[in-house]
Design an enzyme around this catalytic site. Structure first.
Site, short mmCIF file in Angstrom:
data_model
loop_
_atom_site.label_atom_id
_atom_site.label_comp_id
_atom_site.label_asym_id
_atom_site.label_seq_id
_atom_site.Cartn_x
_atom_site.Cartn_y
_atom_site.Cartn_z
N SER A 33 -3.79 -0.04 14.53
CA SER A 33 -4.56 1.17 14.80
C SER A 33 -5.10 1.10 16.23
O SER A 33 -5.37 0.01 16.75
CB SER A 33 -5.72 1.30 13.81
OG SER A 33 -6.68 2.22 14.29
N GLY A 82 -0.61 8.02 1.21
CA GLY A 82 -0.65 8.08 2.66
C GLY A 82 0.65 7.70 3.35
O GLY A 82 1.74 8.06 2.92
N ILE A 83 0.51 6.94 4.45
CA ILE A 83 1.67 6.55 5.25
C ILE A 83 2.66 5.75 4.42
O ILE A 83 3.88 5.94 4.54
CB ILE A 83 1.21 5.72 6.47
CG1 ILE A 83 0.36 6.58 7.40
CG2 ILE A 83 2.41 5.15 7.23
CD1 ILE A 83 -0.27 5.80 8.53
N GLY A 84 2.15 4.85 3.58
CA GLY A 84 3.03 4.01 2.78
C GLY A 84 3.90 4.82 1.83
O GLY A 84 5.10 4.56 1.70
N GLY A 118 0.81 -1.22 0.00
CA GLY A 118 0.00 0.00 0.00
C GLY A 118 0.85 1.26 0.00
O GLY A 118 0.54 2.23 0.70
N ALA A 119 1.90 1.28 -0.82
CA ALA A 119 2.85 2.40 -0.79
C ALA A 119 2.52 3.50 -1.79
O ALA A 119 3.34 4.40 -1.99
CB ALA A 119 4.26 1.87 -1.06
N ASN A 120 1.36 3.45 -2.41
CA ASN A 120 1.03 4.44 -3.43
C ASN A 120 0.44 5.73 -2.85
O ASN A 120 0.30 6.73 -3.54
CB ASN A 120 0.05 3.87 -4.46
CG ASN A 120 -1.25 3.43 -3.83
OD1 ASN A 120 -1.31 2.37 -3.22
ND2 ASN A 120 -2.29 4.24 -3.95
N TYR A 167 -13.21 -3.97 11.57
CA TYR A 167 -11.92 -3.32 11.41
C TYR A 167 -11.09 -3.46 12.70
O TYR A 167 -9.89 -3.73 12.65
CB TYR A 167 -12.11 -1.84 11.08
CG TYR A 167 -10.82 -1.10 10.78
CD1 TYR A 167 -10.16 -1.29 9.57
CD2 TYR A 167 -10.28 -0.21 11.70
CE1 TYR A 167 -8.97 -0.62 9.28
CE2 TYR A 167 -9.09 0.47 11.43
CZ TYR A 167 -8.46 0.26 10.22
OH TYR A 167 -7.28 0.93 9.95
#
Length: 270
Positions: A217, A90-92, A86-88, A246
């Site tokens: 989280s 936000g945090i990633g 998920g590096a595309n 979640y």
């Protein structure tokens, strides 16, 4: 959970007082005559703007805590390979920027190769002085599809991994079933990362002192009865809700991390 409240009491009381006064002025508008309203409106607007600024300061200074990430030099992570799911965005994406700027070769494991390539292009455009194209690689992987995870690792079978960051996550308002017949949020947030990590271990692709970071989280607190091993997919006894499920996935991340650290004491697991 994210700040030492006792040290912030004076500033927080001032900010809270401003909010209360602004609210009181707003309420007063409904009970005053026109002359009073004319005097109160500017004051209420000013206090509201001040309150917004103070609330932002609370978030930036007291919760986030740092204005910029630590930097240990452009060669600090040279010849280190990092996988980030998920590096595309936000945090990633920010993590990819920080580690690449210190010399790491970063592999962006993303469901959408188009979005991942856009992220790479943005990074290279904004950080051309510190990051080179050879440091960023896009790998297509869908954590909601076990076959996709295996295929992704097949393309990286010669790679020795120094850092694995299990960052990607989903929040689904409606219960959705994955290609593998499992509840999608649990699969993408936990089981997909579990399989990814397990395969890297089985294939001896993690270095002996590799670091593994599993992002969770504070919403795991909502799983007040603990992890539901009997119905983790919300099929029988538990109704599916966005935050309810979640929270279960985020608690699963923590339990996975603790057990991984116990079984593999040579790894640095966070």
């Amino acid at each position: 959970h994210e700040t030492t409240w006792s040290a912030k009491v004076p500033s927080l009381l001032v900010r809270t007082s401003c909010l209360v006064v602004a609210l009181a002025c707003s309420i007063g508008l409904y009970q005053a005559d026109k002359a009073t309203i004319a005097r109160v409106v500017p004051l209420a607007a000013l206090l509201a703007m001040v309150s917004v600024v103070l609330c932002r300061w609370t978030r930036v200074n007291d919760v986030v805590g740092v204005s910029e990430a630590p930097f240990f030099g452009s060669q600090h992570l040279k010849q280190k390979n990092v996988l980030i799911t998920g590096a595309n965005s936000g945090i990633g994406k920010e993590t990819a920027i920080q580690l690449a700027s210190m010399g790491a070769t970063v592999y962006l494991l993303c469901r959408s190769t188009a979005r991942a390539q856009e992220a790479v292009d943005d990074i290279l455009k904004e950080h051309s002085a510190t990051i080179t194209p050879s440091q960023l690689h896009v790998v297509q992987v869908d954590l909601g599809d076990f076959a996709s995870i295996r295929q992704a690792l097949d393309t990286l079978k010669q790679l020795q991994v120094h850092v694995l960051i299990n960052n990607a996550g989903l929040m689904m308002g409606t219960k959705t079933i994955s290609k593998d017949g499992l509840e999608l949020m649990m699969q993408a947030n936990h089981l997909g990362h579990f399989l990814l990590t397990r395969l890297l271990l089985e294939r001896n692709q993690l270095t002996k002192d590799a670091r593994i970071l599993n992002l969770t989280s504070s919403t795991y607190h909502l799983a007040q009865k603990g992890f539901d091993f009997a119905d983790m997919m919300c099929e029988t006894t538990r109704n599916y809700t966005l935050f309810g499920q979640y929270a279960q996935t985020k608690l699963a991340n923590i339990l996975f991390t603790k057990e991984l650290a116990r079984r593999y004491p040579n790894l640095l697991v966070y």
